[in-house]
Design an enzyme around this catalytic site. Structure first.
Site: not given
Length: 302
Positions: A45, A111-112, A228, A283
């Site tokens: 993202l 991630s996404q 994270d 993250h």
């Protein structure tokens, strides 16, 4: 001397030159090394291909000659587009790369992007992914107040975001496609147009085919950690998630595993799931941490 009678020994000068003459002989050909499989990287993202410059350097250093493609699609705010739309775009981008790599490819998905890649594995009948490396991805969904959510929905908190995300309008945002409110499970199952489908939590006509496709993967590498700060709960990176009391149940306790709805139990049974938890990594630096790369990613880039 007995045994040497009649044998003519070479002159002493020849013996002196012999080591130098051997240096002039052509070297034996080095054994052929199979080239490394191509690597495809899918961002998360609000990211872009530039975010992965360090990862690209690490791969080039440790696996020289590897063809690495960091897909430059749905960058920045475009990453908020509905995930099925993104899946279609990434599918068109990865298909020709796979077609040119008969020995297979590796996916590194952040991630996404890890959810995008899991959907790709489900919908692509002939994919040839050797290692699918899921890098801090909310594989069982997201349920947490983060800076991303505060920017997108400044007047909402996680406790009431379901009112937006579980509406037809909300499902037009990628983050709502994997919003997973454990206190409104019925709404999630009925409204989720993405996560509930790839998890096999809701019946649909493609469920059997998608499961078969997903199981074509050679190895599933799951990476995440307690520091994270974005993926909530962080165990979602390992297919763990909250129950209704917000107690985290690990992957083996999840219904999608127990029912083997999309193939997790089968993959684990054949030893094809690798879990690599790492503490101390936030993250935004998973893809630039050298220790993480050497420990959790590099060993699987065959």
């Amino acid at each position: 001397m007995p045994g040497l009678r009649g044998l003519r020994l070479p002159p002493a000068g020849f013996l002196f030159l012999l080591p130098f003459l051997l240096l002039l002989l052509p070297a034996a050909p080095a054994p052929h090394r199979t080239s490394y499989k191509p690597v495809i990287v899918v961002h998360g993202l609000f990211d872009s291909s530039y975010s992965f410059r360090h990862l690209l350097e690490y791969i080039n250093e440790t696996h020289p000659g590897t063809v690495v493609t960091v897909l430059d699609l749905f960058d920045g705010r475009e990453s908020l587009r509905p995930l099925w739309e993104q899946v279609q775009g990434f599918r068109e981008a990865v298909a020709p790369i796979m077609a040119k790599a008969p020995q297979g490819v590796h996916l590194i998905c952040y991630s996404q992007g890890g959810l995008v890649c899991r959907a790709l594995l489900s919908v692509m009948d002939e994919h040839n992914v050797d290692s699918f490396i899921s890098l801090s991805s909310p594989q069982m969904g997201q349920y947490g107040d983060t800076d991303y959510l505060k920017w997108l929905f400044p007047t909402s908190m996680r406790s009431n975001l379901y009112r937006i995300c579980y509406s037809p309008w909300g499902q037009e945002f990628s983050i709502c496609n994997y919003w997973h409110d454990p206190h409104h499970d019925d709404l999630y199952l009925n409204a989720s147009s993405f996560l509930a489908l790839i998890n096999g939590e809701r019946d649909h006509p493609n469920a059997t085919v998608w499961r078969k496709n997903f199981l074509r993967v050679g190895r599933l590498v799951l990476i995440g950690g307690p520091d994270d700060g974005v993926i909530t709960p962080w165990q979602s990176s390992f297919f763990g998630f909250y129950d209704a009391n917000e107690t985290v149940l690990e992957m083996e306790e999840q219904l999608v595993y127990l029912h083997d709805s999309f193939g997790l139990k089968t993959l684990l049974a054949r030893g094809a799931i690798v879990r690599c938890p790492m503490a101390g990594i936030s993250h935004t630096v998973w893809h630039s941490n050298r220790t993480l790369y050497e420990t959790c990613i590099e060993p699987w880039l065959s």
